[in-house]
Motif scaffolding. Structure first.
Motif, mmCIF file in Angstrom:
data_model
loop_
_atom_site.group_PDB
_atom_site.id
_atom_site.type_symbol
_atom_site.label_atom_id
_atom_site.label_comp_id
_atom_site.label_asym_id
_atom_site.label_seq_id
_atom_site.Cartn_x
_atom_site.Cartn_y
_atom_site.Cartn_z
ATOM 1 N N GLU A 37 0.737 -1.197 0.077
ATOM 2 C CA GLU A 37 -0.093 0.074 -0.131
ATOM 3 C C GLU A 37 0.750 1.437 0.119
ATOM 4 O O GLU A 37 1.901 1.451 0.707
ATOM 5 C CB GLU A 37 -0.956 0.004 1.328
ATOM 6 C CG GLU A 37 -1.983 1.176 1.295
ATOM 7 C CD GLU A 37 -2.946 1.220 2.538
ATOM 8 O OE1 GLU A 37 -3.095 1.953 3.119
ATOM 9 O OE2 GLU A 37 -3.293 -0.063 2.848
ATOM 10 N N VAL A 38 0.736 2.021 -0.921
ATOM 11 C CA VAL A 38 1.168 3.361 -0.877
ATOM 12 C C VAL A 38 0.335 4.531 -0.891
ATOM 13 O O VAL A 38 -0.825 4.477 -1.321
ATOM 14 C CB VAL A 38 1.965 3.393 -2.353
ATOM 15 C CG1 VAL A 38 2.546 4.948 -2.500
ATOM 16 C CG2 VAL A 38 2.906 2.346 -2.667
ATOM 17 N N SER A 39 0.893 5.564 -0.013
ATOM 18 C CA SER A 39 0.244 6.752 0.161
ATOM 19 C C SER A 39 0.718 7.860 -0.606
ATOM 20 O O SER A 39 1.979 8.190 -0.312
ATOM 21 C CB SER A 39 0.069 7.183 1.674
ATOM 22 O OG SER A 39 -0.610 8.251 1.837
ATOM 23 N N ILE A 40 0.252 8.545 -1.304
ATOM 24 C CA ILE A 40 0.815 9.803 -2.030
ATOM 25 C C ILE A 40 -0.175 11.054 -1.432
ATOM 26 O O ILE A 40 -1.331 11.098 -1.468
ATOM 27 C CB ILE A 40 0.492 9.441 -3.528
ATOM 28 C CG1 ILE A 40 1.577 8.307 -3.765
ATOM 29 C CG2 ILE A 40 1.138 10.970 -4.124
ATOM 30 C CD1 ILE A 40 1.350 7.914 -5.446
ATOM 31 N N ASP A 41 0.603 12.307 -1.331
ATOM 32 C CA ASP A 41 -0.020 13.333 -1.073
ATOM 33 C C ASP A 41 0.452 14.482 -2.029
ATOM 34 O O ASP A 41 1.237 14.266 -2.740
ATOM 35 C CB ASP A 41 -0.135 13.758 0.363
ATOM 36 C CG ASP A 41 1.327 14.281 0.930
ATOM 37 O OD1 ASP A 41 2.033 14.381 -0.007
ATOM 38 O OD2 ASP A 41 1.295 14.293 1.910
ATOM 39 N N SER A 42 -0.031 15.674 -1.791
ATOM 40 C CA SER A 42 0.302 16.821 -2.773
ATOM 41 C C SER A 42 1.170 17.924 -1.968
ATOM 42 O O SER A 42 1.091 19.006 -2.386
ATOM 43 C CB SER A 42 -1.011 17.280 -3.596
ATOM 44 O OG SER A 42 -1.633 18.051 -2.553
ATOM 45 N N THR A 43 1.761 17.436 -0.969
ATOM 46 C CA THR A 43 2.464 18.393 -0.180
ATOM 47 C C THR A 43 3.591 18.897 -0.961
ATOM 48 O O THR A 43 4.340 17.962 -1.687
ATOM 49 C CB THR A 43 2.943 17.703 0.883
ATOM 50 O OG1 THR A 43 1.867 17.211 1.671
ATOM 51 C CG2 THR A 43 3.694 18.913 2.042
ATOM 52 N N ILE A 44 3.960 20.302 -0.723
ATOM 53 C CA ILE A 44 4.902 20.772 -1.710
ATOM 54 C C ILE A 44 5.847 21.637 -0.479
ATOM 55 O O ILE A 44 5.367 22.285 0.179
ATOM 56 C CB ILE A 44 4.633 21.985 -2.581
ATOM 57 C CG1 ILE A 44 3.809 21.343 -3.654
ATOM 58 C CG2 ILE A 44 5.931 22.661 -3.194
ATOM 59 C CD1 ILE A 44 3.143 21.954 -4.650
ATOM 60 N N ASN A 45 7.138 21.143 -0.402
ATOM 61 C CA ASN A 45 8.056 21.770 0.298
ATOM 62 C C ASN A 45 9.100 22.758 -0.644
ATOM 63 O O ASN A 45 9.764 22.252 -1.262
ATOM 64 C CB ASN A 45 8.739 21.000 1.251
ATOM 65 C CG ASN A 45 7.847 19.981 2.148
ATOM 66 O OD1 ASN A 45 7.217 20.695 2.789
ATOM 67 N ND2 ASN A 45 7.834 18.667 1.957
#
Length: 72
Positions: A37-45
């Motif tokens: 299972e993989v979790s991806i988000d759209s966080t930009i640093n």
């Protein structure tokens, strides 16, 4: 200690570590020990301009420091 480094470097260069990892992952997956299972988000640093060690053009010997009131 030098022998350990030499062996690690040789194994890294000739693909031995890649083969070991592939074999371990294949066996663990077949035994149901891996959760893929993989979790991806759209966080930009973003790093602050002074957080990098890259040279930058400051427009001269003095950098521009704006106040919160003066910034547009």
């Amino acid at each position: 200690m030098a022998e350990v480094w030499k062996r690690h470097r040789r194994f890294s260069g000739d693909g031995t570590w890649d083969k070991v990892l592939t074999t371990l992952l294949t066996r663990a997956d077949a035994a149901g020990l891996i959760d893929w299972e993989v979790s991806i988000d759209s966080t930009i640093n973003r790093a602050h301009q002074h957080a990098t060690n890259l040279p930058r053009d400051t427009g001269g010997p003095v950098e521009l420091h704006e106040t919160a009131r003066g910034a547009a």
